[in-house]
Structures are given as C-alpha cells and as structure tokens.
Motif scaffolding. Structure first.
Motif, PDB file in Angstrom:
ATOM      1  N   UNK A 122       6.535  31.767 -29.562  1.00 38.59           N
ATOM      2  CA  UNK A 122       7.859  31.719 -28.935  1.00 38.59           C
ATOM      3  C   UNK A 122       7.775  31.264 -27.478  1.00 38.59           C
ATOM      4  N   UNK A 123       6.927  30.266 -27.218  1.00 37.77           N
ATOM      5  CA  UNK A 123       6.821  29.689 -25.886  1.00 37.77           C
ATOM      6  C   UNK A 123       8.190  29.163 -25.448  1.00 37.77           C
ATOM      7  N   UNK A 124       8.451  29.198 -24.166  1.00 37.67           N
ATOM      8  CA  UNK A 124       9.731  28.705 -23.661  1.00 37.67           C
ATOM      9  C   UNK A 124       9.733  27.182 -23.681  1.00 37.67           C
ATOM     10  N   UNK A 125      10.538  26.608 -24.557  1.00 41.55           N
ATOM     11  CA  UNK A 125      10.604  25.151 -24.711  1.00 41.55           C
ATOM     12  C   UNK A 125      11.666  24.604 -23.756  1.00 41.55           C
ATOM     13  N   UNK A 126      11.207  23.989 -22.668  1.00 45.68           N
ATOM     14  CA  UNK A 126      12.128  23.460 -21.663  1.00 45.68           C
ATOM     15  C   UNK A 126      12.827  22.191 -22.116  1.00 45.68           C
ATOM     16  N   UNK A 127      12.367  21.635 -23.238  1.00 49.54           N
ATOM     17  CA  UNK A 127      12.925  20.367 -23.727  1.00 49.54           C
ATOM     18  C   UNK A 127      13.292  20.511 -25.201  1.00 49.54           C
ATOM     19  N   UNK A 128      13.965  21.596 -25.526  1.00 53.40           N
ATOM     20  CA  UNK A 128      14.272  21.896 -26.924  1.00 53.40           C
ATOM     21  C   UNK A 128      15.082  20.790 -27.587  1.00 53.40           C
ATOM     22  N   UNK A 129      15.888  20.092 -26.796  1.00 54.07           N
ATOM     23  CA  UNK A 129      16.702  19.018 -27.367  1.00 54.07           C
ATOM     24  C   UNK A 129      15.860  17.810 -27.777  1.00 54.07           C
ATOM     25  N   UNK A 130      14.595  17.769 -27.330  1.00 56.42           N
ATOM     26  CA  UNK A 130      13.707  16.652 -27.672  1.00 56.42           C
ATOM     27  C   UNK A 130      12.807  16.983 -28.863  1.00 56.42           C
ATOM     28  N   UNK A 131      12.928  18.197 -29.398  1.00 51.27           N
ATOM     29  CA  UNK A 131      12.126  18.543 -30.563  1.00 51.27           C
ATOM     30  C   UNK A 131      11.087  19.615 -30.278  1.00 51.27           C
ATOM     31  N   UNK A 132      10.345  19.974 -31.325  1.00 51.01           N
ATOM     32  CA  UNK A 132       9.345  21.038 -31.240  1.00 51.01           C
ATOM     33  C   UNK A 132       7.932  20.486 -31.375  1.00 51.01           C
ATOM     34  N   UNK A 133       6.970  21.290 -30.952  1.00 53.34           N
ATOM     35  CA  UNK A 133       5.568  20.956 -31.160  1.00 53.34           C
ATOM     36  C   UNK A 133       5.245  21.072 -32.644  1.00 53.34           C
ATOM     37  N   UNK A 134       4.562  20.049 -33.174  1.00 49.80           N
ATOM     38  CA  UNK A 134       4.172  20.048 -34.587  1.00 49.80           C
ATOM     39  C   UNK A 134       2.653  20.208 -34.702  1.00 49.80           C
ATOM     40  N   UNK A 135       2.190  20.417 -35.930  1.00 50.57           N
ATOM     41  CA  UNK A 135       0.744  20.524 -36.151  1.00 50.57           C
ATOM     42  C   UNK A 135       0.049  19.228 -35.749  1.00 50.57           C
ATOM     43  N   UNK A 136       0.644  18.085 -36.112  1.00 49.51           N
ATOM     44  CA  UNK A 136       0.017  16.811 -35.741  1.00 49.51           C
ATOM     45  C   UNK A 136      -0.065  16.674 -34.230  1.00 49.51           C
ATOM     46  N   UNK A 138      -0.483  18.968 -32.119  1.00 47.07           N
ATOM     47  CA  UNK A 138      -1.590  19.797 -31.632  1.00 47.07           C
ATOM     48  C   UNK A 138      -2.898  19.016 -31.710  1.00 47.07           C
ATOM     49  N   UNK A 139      -3.116  18.316 -32.840  1.00 44.80           N
ATOM     50  CA  UNK A 139      -4.367  17.604 -33.065  1.00 44.80           C
ATOM     51  C   UNK A 139      -4.501  16.368 -32.190  1.00 44.80           C
ATOM     52  N   UNK A 140      -3.369  15.811 -31.742  1.00 41.54           N
ATOM     53  CA  UNK A 140      -3.399  14.597 -30.906  1.00 41.54           C
ATOM     54  C   UNK A 140      -3.151  14.889 -29.430  1.00 41.54           C
ATOM     55  N   UNK A 141      -3.040  16.164 -29.080  1.00 43.07           N
ATOM     56  CA  UNK A 141      -2.806  16.565 -27.680  1.00 43.07           C
ATOM     57  C   UNK A 141      -1.524  15.943 -27.123  1.00 43.07           C
ATOM     58  N   UNK A 142      -0.511  15.861 -27.958  1.00 40.84           N
ATOM     59  CA  UNK A 142       0.777  15.313 -27.515  1.00 40.84           C
ATOM     60  C   UNK A 142       1.898  16.322 -27.737  1.00 40.84           C
ATOM     61  N   UNK A 143       1.546  17.602 -27.805  1.00 42.90           N
ATOM     62  CA  UNK A 143       2.508  18.658 -28.146  1.00 42.90           C
ATOM     63  C   UNK A 143       3.438  19.028 -26.998  1.00 42.90           C
ATOM     64  N   UNK A 144       3.071  18.626 -25.779  1.00 41.51           N
ATOM     65  CA  UNK A 144       3.836  19.041 -24.610  1.00 41.51           C
ATOM     66  C   UNK A 144       3.461  20.411 -24.100  1.00 41.51           C
ATOM     67  N   UNK A 145       2.479  21.056 -24.761  1.00 40.45           N
ATOM     68  CA  UNK A 145       2.049  22.394 -24.353  1.00 40.45           C
ATOM     69  C   UNK A 145       1.173  22.337 -23.103  1.00 40.45           C
ATOM     70  N   UNK A 146       1.084  23.435 -22.361  1.00 35.14           N
ATOM     71  CA  UNK A 146       0.158  23.472 -21.230  1.00 35.14           C
ATOM     72  C   UNK A 146      -1.281  23.363 -21.712  1.00 35.14           C
ATOM     73  N   UNK A 147      -2.154  23.034 -20.793  1.00 30.69           N
ATOM     74  CA  UNK A 147      -3.552  22.842 -21.139  1.00 30.69           C
ATOM     75  C   UNK A 147      -4.208  24.130 -21.640  1.00 30.69           C
ATOM     76  N   UNK A 148      -3.841  25.265 -21.021  1.00 26.16           N
ATOM     77  CA  UNK A 148      -4.546  26.514 -21.306  1.00 26.16           C
ATOM     78  C   UNK A 148      -3.599  27.659 -21.642  1.00 26.16           C
ATOM     79  N   UNK A 149      -4.153  28.647 -22.329  1.00 22.27           N
ATOM     80  CA  UNK A 149      -3.489  29.943 -22.411  1.00 22.27           C
ATOM     81  C   UNK A 149      -3.493  30.544 -21.002  1.00 22.27           C
TER      82      UNK A 149
END
Length: 481
Positions: A122-136, A138-149
């Motif tokens: 339940x990470x805070x998605x600042x760009x929810x209107x642009x979509x969600x992080x997908x499994x793919x 994650x594997x391509x490092x294009x999820x928009x997530x921060x680098x680290x926990x």
C-alpha cells in the motif's frame, strides 16, 4: 530404434567434446588464457584487491577458471574458482527466473499489478492516474518505486538489513518516485517485492522455492540464497572496502541481506555461475524446457524497457548493453566488501565471470576485457587449422620487466606465435599488446600499428645465458620474474 538413437546422441556428444577440446588446446586460445592470467594477477596487485576469481565459458564448456590472491589475507588463504563470494544483485536473475517459472505455470501474469498478489503493498502512489506498478515493471526497474526499502542497510559498520516483516510494515510510509513505466530507476525494493510475490504465489518460502526449482536442478552446489556464516574466512571470502586515502582496503563486517535477499542476498562461485551461463547456452541451442522453456529465456534476454535517453536497456531481470557491434547481457553485483559480474554474449556463446572480495572495483570492465581477450582467440582458433607457435629459443625472453619509477612493468608474452609486449597495469590488455619481429640473435624490432618496423628491442643476457634486461631507446628495464 531406441538403441540407435542413444548411439547417435552419444556419438554427437563425443564429437562435440572432441571439437571443444581441440578449440581449448589451440595455440591461440592457450596464449589468450595465459594473457588472462598475467593480466588478472597484475591488476590485482596494482589495484590492491585482496583476491579475485574468474571463469570463461565457451559453447557450454568451462574452458578456464582460477583465482588470484587471498580469500582471507589474515590467514593467507588463497582464492580459487571454488571460493565463495557475495554475488549481490546477480541474485535478481534467480528471482526473475522464479517469477517466469510461475508465469509459465499460469499462476501470475507479467502485467498483474503488484497489489494483486501482495495485499499489504500500500505504498503511496503519487501518480495513481498514470497506473500501478506491475510485475514486469519490477523486473525491468521501471516501476516508479524508490530504490530502497526505508532502512539504512547500505550504511556501515553493521549494515542493518531489515526483515521481510519490517519491509512490509514500512511500505505504507513510502511513496513512489515516478509514474509507473516512465523512467528507469534501479530498485532493490522492486526485486525484493518480486521475491515476496514468488513466496506468495508458490505458497512456499522464497529461499526454499529457489533452491528446489533452480539451484538444485542446475547442480549449483556452492550457490546459496544467503551468505554462509559458517564458511566465512574459509571458503567464503572476507570482504574489504574500497581503497581509502591511505591506499588501504579495510576489512568489512559480514552482512546478511535478510528481507532484501531476493535482490541482493545470494552467494556463489565463478564455477557455479559458469554452470549457470552454460545452462543458458544449452537451452538456447537445444530448445525445449530445462528450468525454463527456451522461448521464455529468449524473452528474458530481449530488451523490455529502454529509458528516454536510450540507456540503460533492460530485459526481464537481465541488464542488456552493447559494446561495439555486439549485444551483451547479464548482471553485476555490489554488496559491502564484494563486487561481481556475469557477462553473456549469446551469439558467440561466450560467458565471462569475475568476482572479488573488495568494493570500489569495476567488475564489468574486468568481465568485458576477459571477453575481448578470449573472443579474439576463439575466432582465430575456429578458422586457423595450422596455427604458428613460438620458437622454443624465444621462450627465455618471456617474463616481467620493471618500468619503475615511470610506470609498472612490461610483460613479454607470446601472441600469434611471436613475441609481444603488454604494458601493465592496463584497462585494455588487448589494446596494450605490441608485437615484436625477430631480426637476429637477441635483437627484435617493435612492429608499429601500420605494420612498419619501429625501434630495436634488445634483450641482454648474462654469462650463463639468462636474460637480465630489455633495452629500448637506449635505456633498459630489469627482468624481475
């Protein structure tokens, strides 16, 4: 009929082994392996690395592997090809393969949102209107997530890696960096989440799943999802830091990646990663299914995300890059006290592996130069049936000549059946080679890049015929080994 097929298979296997041995024993390949050994040994000394191990694979066969220096300098324990190192982010390849196995079993889809399989995500998605992080993503490092926990686990001296439970509890306090599928942002958090998906979807512990479905079937006996504490300072190399201002590499405390394990926790040897590379060549050549289907492995090797500035390129788990006209893929690793690199060139079926128990080392450069050295030799070996070999009377000149105080040293080697020199240390061993032409006695000439003859190179011997100096431009370099 079955017996006939078996005989044919055995016959073809025997032919392939014979051809492989013929290639490995070819004079050009022998010269290249010797250059690899000379170069790695020198670079280790000049860059102050405690120890290194390396391996070279061609056409599914391990053609060379070895170690230089010490896995534990305090005890003078020497490295070899079975020395264990942290492979850090190369762990991500195993995690990605696990994801693809589950995808092929129909248990997940690459375009599934991460939250579909991880309800606590339940990470805070600042760009929810642009979509969600997908499994793919994650594997391509294009999820928009921060680098680290949100824990300082790369900070010394104790490297406090969080547990899986701590990562889950903290995720709600983090926020996305970018819209999903927009920018490349390397993310250990992303591959950690991929590992959590493996566990959730498979219904088993991540470590157990990878060991049972990848590590054991491939026969990777020295590969683990963790750092084996009981082997630390023995088979497991002791890690060291980057060089400080005093030119020293202090020892680094042993770390354990804990919940970040799917992204950075694995340990292995160059021999095991050579098997890992050989498996990929075998699967791509034979087709069918072994761990993965061949088509799935090809899918992982293809570029699936390219940043707006055209670099970097990323497959499914695999880093993809070009050097000259050739495409390479693999992954590097950088954890406290260790650096590693797996490099694969699929078309030529060459893979190189490099590991060191020191931070602050360009491991990809080492793997790339290993490829550059061996690929030249293998190309020549495949087309040159009657390779020239060095005249026995010239072997006395082979050795190392000091260039102090102006530089390091000059190594006299055999290359293409003639004498040559290579300046050490160097970041480009092939480019540092200068060929020599024999004139008479102990006199040679340097061959210029345009194949014209340059200055004289004269080797001086003592009264017993032992070479003691190399003269060039009216000055000499002492032979010291």
């Amino acid at each position: 009929m079955k017996r006939f097929i078996l005989v044919c298979v055995v016959f073809l296997f025997t032919i392939n082994l014979a051809e492989s041995k013929k290639t490995v024993d070819h004079p050009r390949v022998s010269e290249a392996v010797k250059l690899v050994e000379i170069w790695l040994d020198a670079q280790r000394d000049y860059e102050g690395m405690p120890g290194i191990s390396a391996a070279i694979v061609h056409d599914q066969n391990l053609i060379w592997s070895d170690g230089f220096g010490y896995s534990n300098p305090d005890k003078k324990s020497k490295t070899d090809s079975k020395t264990i190192y942290s492979i850090c982010s190369i762990s991500k390849l195993f995690t990605s393969i696990a994801i693809m196995q589950l995808r092929d079993q129909g248990k997940l889809r690459l375009n599934d949102p991460v939250s579909k399989h991880l309800p606590w995500f339940d990470i805070k998605n600042l760009y929810a209107d642009k979509g969600e992080s997908t499994i793919q993503s994650l594997l391509t490092h294009s999820s928009g997530l921060p680098r680290e926990s949100d824990f300082p686990y790369w900070s010394p001296p104790d490297f406090p890696f969080p547990s899986s439970k701590s990562i889950k509890n903290k995720i709600s306090s983090q926020k996305t960096l970018y819209p999903a599928d927009t920018y490349f942002q390397y993310s250990n958090l992303g591959l950690t989440l991929a590992g959590e998906i493996v566990a959730e979807v498979s219904g088993t512990n991540f470590d157990t799943y990878v060991e049972k479905n990848i590590i054991q079937p491939l026969g990777l006996k020295d590969t683990r999802t963790v750092m084996p504490k009981k082997l630390y300072g023995k088979q497991l190399a002791v890690g060291h830091s980057a060089r400080n201002r005093d030119g020293e590499r202090p020892q680094v405390e042993l770390f354990h990646a804990e919940g970040i394990g799917p992204a950075a926790g694995f340990s292995s040897t160059v021999d095991d990663l050579a098997k890992f590379a050989s498996w990929q060549f075998r699967l791509l050549e034979n087709g069918g299914k072994e761990i993965l289907s061949s088509n799935t492995l090809r899918e992982m090797h293809r570029v699936h995300f390219l940043d707006e500035d055209w670099q970097p390129a990323w497959g499914l788990g695999f880093s993809v890059w070009r050097d000259g006209e050739k495409k390479f893929l693999g992954h590097g690793g950088s954890c406290p006290g260790y650096r590693s690199q797996l490099l694969i060139q699929p078309n030529s079926q060459i893979a190189t592996i490099f590991m060191t128990n020191a931070s602050g080392v360009n491991s990809r450069r080492f793997a790339q130069q290993l490829y550059n050295i061996i690929s030249l030799a293998l190309n020549e070996a495949s087309s040159d049936g009657n390779a020239k070999t060095l005249k026995p009377e010239f072997t006395k000149y082979i050795g190392h000549y000091s260039e102090a105080p102006w530089g390091g040293e000059t190594a006299v080697i055999t290359w293409e059946g003639e004498l040559a020199t290579v300046s050490l240390p160097t970041n480009d061993p092939v480019g540092a080679i200068t060929k020599l032409k024999h004139i008479e006695g102990d006199t040679f000439h340097r061959i210029r890049e345009n194949d014209e003859m340059g200055e004289e190179i004269i080797f001086e011997t003592n009264s017993s015929g032992k070479v003691i100096r190399m003269w060039q431009h009216q000055n000499f370099a002492l032979k010291f080994r």
